[in-house]
Scaffold this motif. Structure first.
Motif, short mmCIF file in Angstrom:
data_model
loop_
_atom_site.label_atom_id
_atom_site.label_comp_id
_atom_site.label_asym_id
_atom_site.label_seq_id
_atom_site.Cartn_x
_atom_site.Cartn_y
_atom_site.Cartn_z
N TYR A 57 11.65 -5.65 -3.49
CA TYR A 57 12.59 -6.41 -2.55
C TYR A 57 11.42 -7.03 -1.12
CZ TYR A 57 16.05 -7.21 1.12
OH TYR A 57 16.94 -7.74 1.80
N HIS A 58 9.97 -6.63 -1.31
CA HIS A 58 9.62 -7.42 -0.26
C HIS A 58 8.96 -8.69 -0.98
CE1 HIS A 58 11.27 -5.73 3.75
NE2 HIS A 58 11.03 -4.65 2.76
N GLN A 59 9.12 -8.67 -1.96
CA GLN A 59 8.30 -9.73 -3.13
C GLN A 59 6.16 -9.49 -3.36
OE1 GLN A 59 9.61 -13.35 -0.91
NE2 GLN A 59 11.46 -13.43 -2.58
N CYS A 60 6.47 -8.53 -3.28
CA CYS A 60 4.60 -8.39 -3.07
C CYS A 60 3.95 -8.48 -5.04
CB CYS A 60 4.33 -6.57 -3.33
SG CYS A 60 4.73 -5.94 -1.13
N ASP A 61 2.90 -9.03 -5.06
CA ASP A 61 2.27 -8.73 -6.07
C ASP A 61 2.28 -7.87 -6.55
OD1 ASP A 61 2.76 -12.41 -6.19
OD2 ASP A 61 1.46 -11.69 -3.88
N PHE A 62 1.38 -6.88 -6.27
CA PHE A 62 1.11 -6.15 -5.91
C PHE A 62 1.51 -4.90 -5.85
CE2 PHE A 62 -2.30 -9.51 -6.85
CZ PHE A 62 -2.52 -8.75 -8.61
N LEU A 63 1.46 -3.71 -6.23
CA LEU A 63 2.07 -2.16 -5.34
C LEU A 63 0.41 -1.65 -5.98
CD1 LEU A 63 4.97 0.16 -6.17
CD2 LEU A 63 3.00 0.65 -5.56
N ALA A 64 -0.55 -0.74 -4.70
CA ALA A 64 -1.43 -1.05 -5.02
C ALA A 64 -1.03 1.24 -4.40
CB ALA A 64 -2.81 -0.68 -3.99
N THR A 65 -1.87 2.39 -5.79
CA THR A 65 -1.25 3.09 -5.78
C THR A 65 -2.23 3.72 -6.84
OG1 THR A 65 0.57 5.18 -6.44
CG2 THR A 65 0.49 3.31 -7.92
N TRP A 66 -2.09 5.70 -6.40
CA TRP A 66 -2.88 6.42 -7.25
C TRP A 66 -2.49 7.27 -7.96
CZ3 TRP A 66 -7.46 5.50 -9.29
CH2 TRP A 66 -8.55 4.82 -8.02
N ASN A 67 -0.67 6.57 -8.12
CA ASN A 67 0.19 7.51 -8.36
C ASN A 67 -0.16 6.81 -9.88
OD1 ASN A 67 2.97 8.63 -9.27
ND2 ASN A 67 3.87 8.58 -8.04
N CYS A 68 -0.85 7.33 -11.57
CA CYS A 68 -0.65 6.27 -12.57
C CYS A 68 0.85 7.44 -13.19
CB CYS A 68 -1.90 7.18 -13.03
SG CYS A 68 -3.38 6.29 -11.89
N LYS A 69 0.81 8.97 -12.99
CA LYS A 69 2.64 8.93 -13.35
C LYS A 69 3.19 8.27 -13.59
CE LYS A 69 4.89 13.27 -14.60
NZ LYS A 69 5.59 14.80 -14.01
N LEU B 109 0.84 -1.37 0.28
CA LEU B 109 -0.15 0.41 0.39
C LEU B 109 0.40 1.60 -0.28
CD1 LEU B 109 -2.64 -1.10 3.08
CD2 LEU B 109 -3.03 -1.14 0.08
N GLU B 110 1.13 2.19 -1.31
CA GLU B 110 1.91 2.66 -1.53
C GLU B 110 0.63 4.60 -0.66
OE1 GLU B 110 2.31 7.61 -4.00
OE2 GLU B 110 0.57 6.17 -4.04
N THR B 111 1.17 5.73 -0.71
CA THR B 111 1.16 6.49 0.38
C THR B 111 -0.37 6.98 -0.11
OG1 THR B 111 3.20 7.68 0.46
CG2 THR B 111 1.26 9.06 1.17
N THR B 112 -0.20 7.42 -1.36
CA THR B 112 -2.23 7.57 -2.31
C THR B 112 -2.83 6.87 -1.33
OG1 THR B 112 -1.46 6.55 -4.12
CG2 THR B 112 -1.01 8.39 -3.93
N ILE B 113 -2.89 5.64 -1.44
CA ILE B 113 -3.59 4.75 -0.82
C ILE B 113 -4.77 5.85 0.23
CG2 ILE B 113 -4.87 2.67 -0.04
CD1 ILE B 113 -4.25 3.06 -3.00
N PHE B 114 -3.84 5.64 1.50
CA PHE B 114 -4.40 6.31 2.47
C PHE B 114 -4.80 7.71 2.80
CE2 PHE B 114 -1.47 2.85 3.21
CZ PHE B 114 -2.07 2.14 4.65
N SER B 115 -3.89 8.37 1.92
CA SER B 115 -4.55 10.28 1.78
C SER B 115 -6.28 10.09 1.05
CB SER B 115 -3.79 10.86 1.17
OG SER B 115 -2.68 10.10 -0.15
N PHE B 116 -5.78 8.93 -0.14
CA PHE B 116 -7.12 8.66 -0.76
C PHE B 116 -8.45 8.54 0.25
CE2 PHE B 116 -5.35 10.56 -4.95
CZ PHE B 116 -6.70 11.15 -4.87
N THR C 158 2.58 -1.75 4.07
CA THR C 158 3.43 -0.92 3.84
C THR C 158 4.73 -0.43 3.96
OG1 THR C 158 2.28 1.33 3.46
CG2 THR C 158 2.22 0.17 6.04
N SER C 159 4.92 0.60 4.45
CA SER C 159 6.92 1.06 4.72
C SER C 159 6.92 2.11 5.61
CB SER C 159 7.73 1.02 3.77
OG SER C 159 7.23 2.08 2.56
N LEU C 160 7.74 2.38 6.71
CA LEU C 160 8.74 3.44 6.94
C LEU C 160 8.46 4.92 6.23
CD1 LEU C 160 11.39 2.27 8.80
CD2 LEU C 160 9.31 3.17 9.60
#
Length: 167
Positions: free
Chosen positions: A115-127, A11-18, A51-53
């Motif tokens: 690095y943490h072998q995630c299947d998906f990176l969820a984000t609203w950062n489409c750029k 879960l990238e930052t934009t998931i929490f902010s959106f 998520t991450s630090l």
């Protein structure tokens, strides 16, 4: 829903902010609603969300409505730390121009998810992240580095819904 059984999702930052978005423009409301619908239902799906630090730091440094709530929501999920190998991956991404030259931004999220072998990176950062034009480059570089290649997706894609189906 598109995830196979037991996917690991970063879960990238934009998931929490959106999730706590307050802007009233239709596209912002839609992203908030899709984020909530996905995140509220994914928890019971048997998937592993992390998520991450880096996300903690970005939310903490930001000034936006719902900041305290976003940080509280984040507490539900395991937080990966930023280790030396992750920093080396970030440097490789920047050197190979996979990501913009910002070692604390998108390159860091991608490195953590890889690095943490995630299947998906969820984000609203489409750029820079959920961008099909970048995926081949990311796959090539991660292949060279011997890393997992997470699918870079939005909550809408993870919901597996077609927005035009909505009435």
């Amino acid at each position: 829903w598109m995830c196979h059984s037991m996917a690991r999702i970063y879960l990238e930052t934009t998931i929490f902010s959106f999730y706590f978005e307050v802007r009233s423009e239709p596209d912002m409301v839609a992203r908030r609603d899709w984020t909530r619908r996905w995140l509220d239902n994914v928890d019971c799906s048997g998937n592993e969300l992390v998520t991450s630090l880096a996300v903690v730091g970005e939310l903490d440094r930001g000034e936006f409505p719902g900041k305290a709530e976003a940080l509280q929501l984040l507490e539900r999920y395991p937080v990966e730390d930023i280790s030396e190998p992750v920093i080396e991956i970030v440097e490789a991404y920047i050197a190979r121009m996979v990501m913009p030259n910002d070692p604390t931004g998108d390159a860091l999220h991608l490195a953590l998810a890889s690095y943490h072998q995630c299947d998906f990176l969820a984000t609203w950062n489409c750029k820079h992240l959920a961008n099909a034009n970048k995926f081949d480059h990311i796959r090539r570089v991660n292949g060279i580095l011997g890393l997992t290649v997470p699918s870079l997706v939005t909550p809408l894609e993870l919901l597996g819904e077609n927005p035009s189906d909505e009435k």
